[in-house]
Design an enzyme around this catalytic site. Structure first.
Site, mmCIF file in Angstrom:
data_model
loop_
_atom_site.group_PDB
_atom_site.id
_atom_site.type_symbol
_atom_site.label_atom_id
_atom_site.label_comp_id
_atom_site.label_asym_id
_atom_site.label_seq_id
_atom_site.Cartn_x
_atom_site.Cartn_y
_atom_site.Cartn_z
ATOM 1 N N GLY A 48 0.685 -1.422 0.034
ATOM 2 C CA GLY A 48 0.103 0.007 0.003
ATOM 3 C C GLY A 48 0.726 1.223 -0.099
ATOM 4 O O GLY A 48 0.259 2.267 -0.648
ATOM 5 N N ASP A 106 -5.006 1.784 10.393
ATOM 6 C CA ASP A 106 -6.495 1.347 10.719
ATOM 7 C C ASP A 106 -6.748 0.628 12.138
ATOM 8 O O ASP A 106 -6.864 1.315 13.358
ATOM 9 C CB ASP A 106 -6.972 0.283 9.461
ATOM 10 C CG ASP A 106 -8.497 0.068 9.443
ATOM 11 O OD1 ASP A 106 -9.146 0.324 10.541
ATOM 12 O OD2 ASP A 106 -8.871 -0.682 8.934
ATOM 13 N N PHE A 155 -13.745 2.984 4.739
ATOM 14 C CA PHE A 155 -13.146 2.176 3.645
ATOM 15 C C PHE A 155 -12.563 3.346 2.555
ATOM 16 O O PHE A 155 -13.719 4.024 2.139
ATOM 17 C CB PHE A 155 -13.634 1.014 3.314
ATOM 18 C CG PHE A 155 -12.699 0.242 2.476
ATOM 19 C CD1 PHE A 155 -11.865 -0.535 3.103
ATOM 20 C CD2 PHE A 155 -12.461 0.367 1.028
ATOM 21 C CE1 PHE A 155 -11.007 -1.347 2.382
ATOM 22 C CE2 PHE A 155 -11.544 -0.552 0.370
ATOM 23 C CZ PHE A 155 -10.781 -1.265 1.353
ATOM 24 N N ARG A 168 -5.334 0.823 -6.832
ATOM 25 C CA ARG A 168 -4.087 1.175 -6.344
ATOM 26 C C ARG A 168 -3.253 2.566 -7.279
ATOM 27 O O ARG A 168 -2.526 3.278 -6.715
ATOM 28 C CB ARG A 168 -3.041 0.214 -6.090
ATOM 29 C CG ARG A 168 -3.265 -0.815 -5.080
ATOM 30 C CD ARG A 168 -2.115 -1.677 -4.841
ATOM 31 N NE ARG A 168 -2.470 -2.938 -4.277
ATOM 32 C CZ ARG A 168 -2.486 -3.180 -2.846
ATOM 33 N NH1 ARG A 168 -2.382 -2.000 -2.141
ATOM 34 N NH2 ARG A 168 -2.750 -4.303 -2.361
HETATM 35 P P1 IMP Z 1 -4.023 -2.246 10.053
HETATM 36 O O1 IMP Z 1 -5.324 -2.693 10.311
HETATM 37 O O2 IMP Z 1 -3.724 -1.039 10.571
HETATM 38 O O3 IMP Z 1 -2.971 -3.291 10.488
HETATM 39 O O4 IMP Z 1 -3.804 -1.779 8.412
HETATM 40 C C1 IMP Z 1 -3.677 -3.046 7.535
HETATM 41 C C2 IMP Z 1 -3.677 -2.698 6.206
HETATM 42 O O5 IMP Z 1 -4.964 -2.812 5.750
HETATM 43 C C3 IMP Z 1 -3.132 -1.546 5.854
HETATM 44 O O6 IMP Z 1 -1.799 -1.205 5.439
HETATM 45 C C4 IMP Z 1 -3.917 -1.393 4.470
HETATM 46 O O7 IMP Z 1 -3.080 -1.817 3.348
HETATM 47 C C5 IMP Z 1 -5.214 -2.168 4.669
HETATM 48 N N1 IMP Z 1 -6.273 -1.037 5.002
HETATM 49 C C6 IMP Z 1 -6.814 -0.634 6.306
HETATM 50 N N2 IMP Z 1 -7.566 0.060 5.966
HETATM 51 C C7 IMP Z 1 -8.030 0.313 4.730
HETATM 52 C C8 IMP Z 1 -8.837 0.987 3.650
HETATM 53 O O8 IMP Z 1 -9.534 1.838 4.349
HETATM 54 N N3 IMP Z 1 -8.698 0.723 2.598
HETATM 55 C C9 IMP Z 1 -7.967 0.204 1.947
HETATM 56 N N4 IMP Z 1 -6.935 -0.558 2.635
HETATM 57 C C10 IMP Z 1 -6.897 -0.321 4.005
#
Ligand code: IMP
Length: 185
Positions: A48, A106, A155, A168
């Protein structure tokens, strides 16, 4: 920016390219000032963060290095992922000043996993730069030192972020369509 459809979902314009680039320029200035003479090692988190890392580098004018890591995770129907390992960071990080470059924080699982593992290798410091941060979704203690934009718990896609593989390549950031969706100003 037009409204777009990816798979079956509609996404509306949220943060345009100009705002993203302007914010990255501001963050770059902060990082240049803070890390002058420290030769920081930037660590981009794939997939990402590839665009954020790339545009961030255009703003960095001090000596620095960059490397990338990729995390492997198992995701079920739950929104939280269990991360199993990270691959790709082959630099010796002991004594180095690290700046992690994330697309979004997130649930915080990713950043917590990475920090826990990287601290074991005794870097001099680690700070976190994340283009997006969802404070309503993250309840942990990790400080996001350089935040691009704080956003609500909705999202988003674009500028490196995907929805099931798509999106992307988009130059702006789009938010999933809800009746009350508002643009970021
Ligand atoms: P985490 O939940 O903070 O571990 O995030 C993990 C990964 O989930 C991030 O690095 C993103 O690649 C993906 N992610 C989290 N939230 C979103 C979103 O709103 N859109 C797209 N990808 C997301």
């Amino acid at each position: 920016m037009p409204t777009i459809t990816l798979h079956t979902k509609t996404f509306v314009p949220y943060i345009d390219e100009g705002k993203i680039q302007a914010r990255i320029a501001e963050l770059g200035k902060e990082i240049n000032a803070e890390y002058a003479d420290k030769n920081p090692l930037f660590v981009g988190v794939l997939n990402g963060a590839f665009r954020f890392a790339s545009d961030m580098m255009r703003q960095i004018d001090i000596d620095c290095e960059i490397n990338f890591v990729k995390l492997t995770s198992y995701r079920g129907t739950e929104t939280t992922g269990k991360i199993s390992s990270h691959i790709g960071l082959n630099s010796d990080i002991e004594g180095r000043h690290l700046v992690l470059i994330e697309d979004i924080v997130d649930t915080g699982n990713t950043i917590e996993f990475l920090l826990e593992n990287l601290y074991k290798e005794k870097p001099a410091s680690i700070k976190v730069a994340s283009l997006l941060y969802k404070p309503e979704a993250y309840h942990g203690d990790v400080k996001i030192d350089f935040t691009g934009f704080e956003i609500p718990n909705l999202f988003v896609v674009g500028y490196g972020l995907d929805f099931d593989g798509l999106g992307r390549n988009l130059n702006g950031i789009y938010q999933i369509e809800l009746p009350q969706t508002v643009k970021y100003d």
